[in-house]
Design an enzyme around this catalytic site. Structure first.
Site, short mmCIF file in Angstrom:
data_model
loop_
_atom_site.label_atom_id
_atom_site.label_comp_id
_atom_site.label_asym_id
_atom_site.label_seq_id
_atom_site.Cartn_x
_atom_site.Cartn_y
_atom_site.Cartn_z
N CYS A 284 0.80 -1.24 0.00
CA CYS A 284 0.00 0.00 0.00
C CYS A 284 0.84 1.29 0.00
O CYS A 284 0.41 2.31 -0.53
CB CYS A 284 -0.94 0.00 1.19
SG CYS A 284 -0.17 -0.48 2.74
N HIS B 170 -1.55 7.11 3.45
CA HIS B 170 -0.10 6.96 3.66
C HIS B 170 0.64 8.14 3.02
O HIS B 170 0.38 8.50 1.86
CB HIS B 170 0.40 5.68 2.99
CG HIS B 170 0.04 4.41 3.71
ND1 HIS B 170 -0.58 4.38 4.93
CD2 HIS B 170 0.25 3.11 3.36
CE1 HIS B 170 -0.75 3.12 5.30
NE2 HIS B 170 -0.27 2.33 4.37
#
Ligand code: NAP
Length: 389
Positions: free
Chosen positions: A185, A280
């Site tokens: 990810c 993120h």
């Protein structure tokens, strides 16, 4: 007497192309039946909620561990449905199957998304078993990311890597099944902006990345609240290795039926778990061989970057895969993670420091970095005929 006026129209070639694509899809009036392995987990739930109303795919099969098997989906996720909104209609009463029993999927779906959290070897074996039974696997797990005949896709960067699938089928005696994976990810928060510069001929020799990764990246319940509140944890197991290695495969080439990693590119990373729910962040330093591009040139490249998913107008393709933020205090997880429905990378804080170019990238880890990225992979495979049996 009636008069007839005959008008002549000029149709642009791009319109003819779009019309042809629409006709191809009209051929299949019924949506493809799709299964989700790990359907009760954080990523599995995201798949369920993102696939609601998808134009080509319909969730017809849900599977998880022995603990959830035999329950309705609603019962299985009782007290742990983490998505905003209700469970989509039609899913709540599906019976959750044991993902380890491949035979249960055969009549019920045409391909599966894999969002399992099991031991790596067990996941690898199980995903292969689905492929052997003619069920293609579009995976979010790390089990097959380093298998050299399995493509690790970011469709804006390496859609050509799906050309390895015929070799994979031959190597493993798969008939209709195959395995495709997406990267970790964190990778999506910096890779597309870097690739956009490489595509324009700029040669990057060194990438230094510091990630600040959201809590949802650890699944549920993840890190305990007492450990993360008012805190940051400078360790995520295995994450630095993934961040340093996976881009080399994504940027690699197919040669003699195998994917050869990119050489001559050094990547260093440090990965932190942050007190943020989703999104993120990656703080990136780039060292170019040869002249640095100017900041104006970089911004121009990012603003104009488009790739195959945009050309094909895939349902989950962001119109602008890279969004450049001029504000000095952006990108921020809270403000930018949902850009383009969570499928775009937001970049900002672009500057030159000595011989390096610095920027900060951000993407939604459970959408672009997980379920949304998996759906985009499946859409690419669909348009390229890989699900036509
Ligand atoms: P999670 O919330 O812990 O969910 C795990 C899922 O796997 C659940 O459905 C669970 O079923 C199932 N499962 C566990 N053990 C099993 C077994 N022995 N047999 C069959 N099913 C089993 O994990 P997650 O965060 O969704 O992550 C899922 C996968 O996606 C992982 O491989 C992870 O590395 C990857 N990933 C996650 C993210 C992210 O941002 N979270 C991003 C990219 C990739 P039960 O509910 O029945 O236990």
């Amino acid at each position: 007497m009636e008069k007839f006026i005959i008008k002549s129209y000029t149709i642009k070639p791009s319109k003819i192309y779009k019309l042809a694509i629409s006709l191809i899809f009209m051929e299949r009036i019924e949506k493809m039946k799709v299964g989700i392995l790990g359907a009760t987990g954080m990523v599995g739930q995201k798949y369920i909620s993102l696939l609601e109303g998808h134009p080509w795919f319909k969730v017809t099969y849900v599977a998880a561990s022995q603990n959830s098997a035999g329950k309705t989906y609603q019962e299985a996720v009782k007290g742990r449905w983490h998505m905003t909104g209700e469970i989509p209609r039609g899913i709540e009463n599906l019976i959750v199957e044991n993902a380890n029993d491949v035979s249960r999927s055969l009549e019920n779906c045409e391909f599966v998304f894999s969002a399992l959290e099991m031991k790596k070897e067990e996941t690898a074996k199980l995903e292969e078993e689905y492929a052997k039974q003619n069920i293609p696997v579009v995976s979010n797990t790390s089990a097959h990311r380093w298998t050299n005949d399995v493509p690790m896709l970011i469709p804006e960067i390496n859609p050509k890597h799906i050309d390895i699938i015929p070799f994979q089928k031959k190597n493993r005696n798969f008939d209709k099944g195959f395995i495709v994976v997406k990267p970790n990810c964190s990778i999506q928060s910096f890779m597309t902006p870097i690739y956009a510069l490489m595509k324009e001929g700029y040669n990057i020799q060194e990438i230094d990345i510091v990630t600040q990764q959201a809590l949802s990246g650890a699944g549920h319940p993840g890190v305990s609240s007492l450990d993360i509140l008012d805190n940051r944890i400078p360790y995520i197991s295995g994450e630095e290795e993934k961040t340093e290695r996976e881009p080399l495969k994504i940027l690699g080439e197919i040669s003699n039926g195998t994917i050869i990693n990119r050489e001559g590119l050094e990547i260093y990373s440090q990965c932190n778990r942050d007190n943020v729910t989703d999104g993120h962040t990656a703080c990136v330093k780039l060292k170019f061989s040869g002249n640095n591009p100017s900041l104006e040139n970089i911004i121009d490249i990012w603003k104009n970057f488009k790739a195959l998913p945009q050309e094909l107008e895939l349902p989950f393709a962001p119109k602008h895969p890279i969004i450049y933020r001029e504000e000095l205090d952006r990108p921020q997880p809270k403000l930018d993670r949902d850009s383009e429905d969570g499928m775009a990378v937001s970049v900002g804080r672009l500057r030159i420091a000595k011989d390096k170019i610095l920027f900060i990238g951000l993407s939604h880890n459970t959408i672009r970095g997980a379920a949304g990225g998996g759906i985009l992979n499946a859409e690419l495979l669909y348009t390229q005929g890989y699900f036509k049996f």
